[in-house]
Design a protein around this motif. Structure first.
Motif, mmCIF file in Angstrom:
data_model
loop_
_atom_site.group_PDB
_atom_site.id
_atom_site.type_symbol
_atom_site.label_atom_id
_atom_site.label_comp_id
_atom_site.label_asym_id
_atom_site.label_seq_id
_atom_site.Cartn_x
_atom_site.Cartn_y
_atom_site.Cartn_z
ATOM 1 N N UNK A 76 0.705 -1.273 0.105
ATOM 2 C CA UNK A 76 0.011 -0.058 0.030
ATOM 3 C C UNK A 76 0.755 1.278 0.128
ATOM 4 N N UNK A 77 2.032 1.201 0.802
ATOM 5 C CA UNK A 77 2.839 2.355 0.618
ATOM 6 C C UNK A 77 3.474 2.470 -0.509
ATOM 7 N N UNK A 78 3.885 1.374 -1.223
ATOM 8 C CA UNK A 78 4.391 1.576 -2.814
ATOM 9 C C UNK A 78 3.541 2.357 -3.466
ATOM 10 N N UNK A 79 2.320 2.024 -3.571
ATOM 11 C CA UNK A 79 1.435 2.229 -4.477
ATOM 12 C C UNK A 79 0.974 3.901 -4.067
ATOM 13 N N UNK A 120 0.729 0.796 -23.014
ATOM 14 C CA UNK A 120 0.797 2.160 -22.657
ATOM 15 C C UNK A 120 2.082 2.342 -21.767
ATOM 16 N N UNK A 121 3.137 3.164 -22.150
ATOM 17 C CA UNK A 121 4.132 3.465 -21.554
ATOM 18 C C UNK A 121 4.090 3.655 -20.220
ATOM 19 N N UNK A 122 2.949 4.434 -20.096
ATOM 20 C CA UNK A 122 3.100 5.221 -18.588
ATOM 21 C C UNK A 122 2.597 4.025 -17.585
ATOM 22 N N UNK A 123 1.493 2.836 -18.115
ATOM 23 C CA UNK A 123 1.248 1.973 -17.174
ATOM 24 C C UNK A 123 2.355 1.149 -16.823
ATOM 25 N N UNK A 124 3.055 0.837 -17.926
ATOM 26 C CA UNK A 124 4.333 -0.174 -17.899
ATOM 27 C C UNK A 124 5.385 0.625 -16.839
ATOM 28 N N UNK A 125 5.672 1.805 -16.890
ATOM 29 C CA UNK A 125 6.653 2.360 -15.877
ATOM 30 C C UNK A 125 5.961 2.191 -14.835
ATOM 31 N N UNK A 126 4.562 2.599 -14.663
ATOM 32 C CA UNK A 126 3.882 2.650 -13.165
ATOM 33 C C UNK A 126 4.197 1.249 -12.616
ATOM 34 N N UNK A 127 3.729 0.211 -13.088
ATOM 35 C CA UNK A 127 3.859 -1.248 -12.538
ATOM 36 C C UNK A 127 5.366 -1.488 -12.269
ATOM 37 N N UNK A 128 6.041 -0.927 -13.031
ATOM 38 C CA UNK A 128 7.920 -1.264 -12.542
ATOM 39 C C UNK A 128 7.941 -0.449 -11.324
ATOM 40 N N UNK A 129 7.639 0.705 -11.372
ATOM 41 C CA UNK A 129 7.929 1.690 -10.272
ATOM 42 C C UNK A 129 7.208 1.231 -8.964
ATOM 43 N N UNK A 132 7.924 -1.359 -3.755
ATOM 44 C CA UNK A 132 7.286 -2.363 -2.989
ATOM 45 C C UNK A 132 8.258 -3.391 -2.368
ATOM 46 N N UNK A 133 9.229 -3.752 -3.451
ATOM 47 C CA UNK A 133 10.402 -4.827 -3.085
ATOM 48 C C UNK A 133 11.406 -3.924 -1.944
ATOM 49 N N UNK A 134 11.785 -2.456 -2.530
ATOM 50 C CA UNK A 134 12.482 -1.967 -1.457
ATOM 51 C C UNK A 134 12.137 -1.820 -0.105
ATOM 52 N N UNK A 135 10.679 -1.332 -0.092
ATOM 53 C CA UNK A 135 9.985 -1.223 1.286
ATOM 54 C C UNK A 135 9.844 -2.441 1.939
ATOM 55 N N UNK A 136 9.639 -3.572 1.321
ATOM 56 C CA UNK A 136 9.225 -4.896 2.145
ATOM 57 C C UNK A 136 10.724 -5.300 2.508
ATOM 58 N N UNK A 137 11.956 -5.025 1.836
ATOM 59 C CA UNK A 137 13.113 -5.756 2.489
ATOM 60 C C UNK A 137 13.931 -4.515 3.232
ATOM 61 N N UNK A 138 13.334 -3.472 3.452
ATOM 62 C CA UNK A 138 13.917 -2.711 4.336
ATOM 63 C C UNK A 138 13.679 -2.974 6.010
#
Length: 183
Positions: free
Chosen positions: A73-76, A159-168, A173-179
């Motif tokens: 949720x924080x990542x989104x 859509x480039x914007x959606x593809x970029x969004x999903x990756x971001x 999420x990965x960074x927050x979950x592993x911190x």
């Protein structure tokens, strides 16, 4: 000032300046000016927490309520609004979780109230995860582009914007979950 120019200035200021209180004179002035200059702008000022601790607490509550990961949720919220309860997109999405007015209405939440916005965004994401059988990538694409677009293209829309969004979102999420101090 031209409405589009004012919107750009307002967006810059809201994203770069986050007052510790939602009732700050600066934020009230921006809300008043926005309501005067932009046709159809809301008469409602954002309410609820505007500080990071208050946003984190609302994210924790929404995670408990929906069973979703607080880090997700924080990542989104981070990608959507930089955790800014006063954020308004050029498409009209509102608040921390950038809910469209129709989505907020269907969820029965006030998108200008930070706690309700976060809970509504969490409930919406949970429904998308259910709809896409737990596929996080598709649920995130649907959160950004709409479930109809994901259904139409049979996956992440081209859509480039959606593809970029999903990756971001996934990398955040990965960074927050592993911190060690993850939410």
């Amino acid at each position: 000032m031209e409405p589009l120019l004012f919107w750009a200035l307002e967006t810059l200021l809201f994203n770069d300046f986050q007052p510790s209180s939602s009732n700050s004179p600066f934020q009230n002035m921006l809300t008043d000016v926005t309501n005067q200059l932009l046709p159809g702008s809301s008469q409602e000022a954002p309410s609820g927490p505007s500080n990071i601790a208050g946003i984190d607490q609302a994210i924790q509550q929404a995670a408990l309520s929906t069973g979703l990961s607080p880090a997700l949720l924080k990542a989104v919220a981070t990608v959507e609004s930089s955790l800014n309860p006063a954020a308004v997109s050029s498409a009209g999405a509102i608040g921390v979780m950038q809910l469209m007015p129709q989505t907020a209405e269907s969820l029965g939440v006030n998108p200008y109230n930070a706690e309700q916005n976060i809970l509504g965004g969490a409930e919406y994401l949970k429904s998308l995860l259910d709809n896409f059988h737990g596929n996080l990538t598709l649920a995130l694409a649907a959160y950004n582009a709409g479930p109809g677009a994901v259904d139409h293209f049979g996956g992440i829309p081209p859509y480039q914007q959606t593809q970029d969004y999903v990756q971001k979102v996934l990398s955040t999420y990965q960074a927050l979950a592993s911190s060690p101090e993850s939410t």
